[in-house]
Design an enzyme around this catalytic site. Sequence first.
Site, PDB file in Angstrom:
ATOM      1  N   SER A  25       0.801  -1.217   0.000  1.00 43.71           N
ATOM      2  CA  SER A  25       0.000   0.000   0.000  1.00 43.71           C
ATOM      3  C   SER A  25       0.833   1.266   0.000  1.00 43.71           C
ATOM      4  O   SER A  25       2.057   1.237   0.004  1.00 43.71           O
ATOM      5  CB  SER A  25      -0.966   0.037   1.180  1.00 43.71           C
ATOM      6  OG  SER A  25      -0.233   0.175   2.397  1.00 43.71           O
ATOM      7  N   THR A  57      -0.686   0.727  -6.653  1.00 43.82           N
ATOM      8  CA  THR A  57      -0.989   0.103  -5.369  1.00 43.82           C
ATOM      9  C   THR A  57      -2.326   0.679  -4.907  1.00 43.82           C
ATOM     10  O   THR A  57      -3.103   1.169  -5.730  1.00 43.82           O
ATOM     11  CB  THR A  57       0.154   0.306  -4.339  1.00 43.82           C
ATOM     12  OG1 THR A  57      -0.112  -0.482  -3.178  1.00 43.82           O
ATOM     13  CG2 THR A  57       0.351   1.760  -3.963  1.00 43.82           C
ATOM     14  N   TYR A  58      -2.592   0.632  -3.619  1.00 46.71           N
ATOM     15  CA  TYR A  58      -3.831   1.194  -3.085  1.00 46.71           C
ATOM     16  C   TYR A  58      -3.500   2.079  -1.889  1.00 46.71           C
ATOM     17  O   TYR A  58      -2.419   2.011  -1.320  1.00 46.71           O
ATOM     18  CB  TYR A  58      -4.818   0.085  -2.702  1.00 46.71           C
ATOM     19  CG  TYR A  58      -4.297  -0.844  -1.630  1.00 46.71           C
ATOM     20  CD1 TYR A  58      -4.571  -0.606  -0.282  1.00 46.71           C
ATOM     21  CD2 TYR A  58      -3.512  -1.942  -1.952  1.00 46.71           C
ATOM     22  CE1 TYR A  58      -4.069  -1.441   0.709  1.00 46.71           C
ATOM     23  CE2 TYR A  58      -3.013  -2.780  -0.976  1.00 46.71           C
ATOM     24  CZ  TYR A  58      -3.299  -2.524   0.350  1.00 46.71           C
ATOM     25  OH  TYR A  58      -2.798  -3.342   1.324  1.00 46.71           O
ATOM     26  N   GLY A  73       5.609  -2.453   1.376  1.00 43.26           N
ATOM     27  CA  GLY A  73       5.704  -3.698   0.630  1.00 43.26           C
ATOM     28  C   GLY A  73       6.489  -3.504  -0.658  1.00 43.26           C
ATOM     29  O   GLY A  73       7.474  -2.765  -0.699  1.00 43.26           O
ATOM     30  N   ALA A  74       6.040  -4.149  -1.725  1.00 46.64           N
ATOM     31  CA  ALA A  74       6.758  -4.103  -3.005  1.00 46.64           C
ATOM     32  C   ALA A  74       6.939  -2.680  -3.523  1.00 46.64           C
ATOM     33  O   ALA A  74       7.947  -2.370  -4.164  1.00 46.64           O
ATOM     34  CB  ALA A  74       6.022  -4.947  -4.043  1.00 46.64           C
ATOM     35  N   ALA A  75       5.985  -1.792  -3.236  1.00 51.46           N
ATOM     36  CA  ALA A  75       6.087  -0.401  -3.699  1.00 51.46           C
ATOM     37  C   ALA A  75       7.320   0.296  -3.132  1.00 51.46           C
ATOM     38  O   ALA A  75       7.849   1.228  -3.749  1.00 51.46           O
ATOM     39  CB  ALA A  75       4.823   0.372  -3.332  1.00 51.46           C
TER      40      ALA A  75
END
EC number: 4.1.1.11
Length: 120
Positions: A25, A57-58, A73-75
Amino acid sequence: MQRNMLRAKLHRATVTQADLDYEGSCGIDEDLLDAADMREYEKIELYNVNNGERFSTYIIKGKRGSGEISLNGAAARRAHVGDKLIICTYAPMNEEEVANYKPKIVLLGDGNRIKEIKAV
């Protein structure tokens, strides 16, 4: 016919935190969410001005008044603290809606403080 139109944009947001181990996120200061009419869990597209990365993402709510822009996370692999981002949301619209539509643009300055809000 439906067109996917820019709905809102946070322009030149500065990344304040990156946490690779969080579940994902982008945390955004609630004041900025209100200004741009963005909502928690809404999908966002992010464009990193520093390195050209584009990713999605969100949203999750960040602390109100904090200026927070946190990538999780991945972001967190796509930007570093201090990088400038353009954060956008899009919405499908029909031809009637598109005819008179103006997206909401929130221009940010130092500390992710709002400099100007406009419809282009």
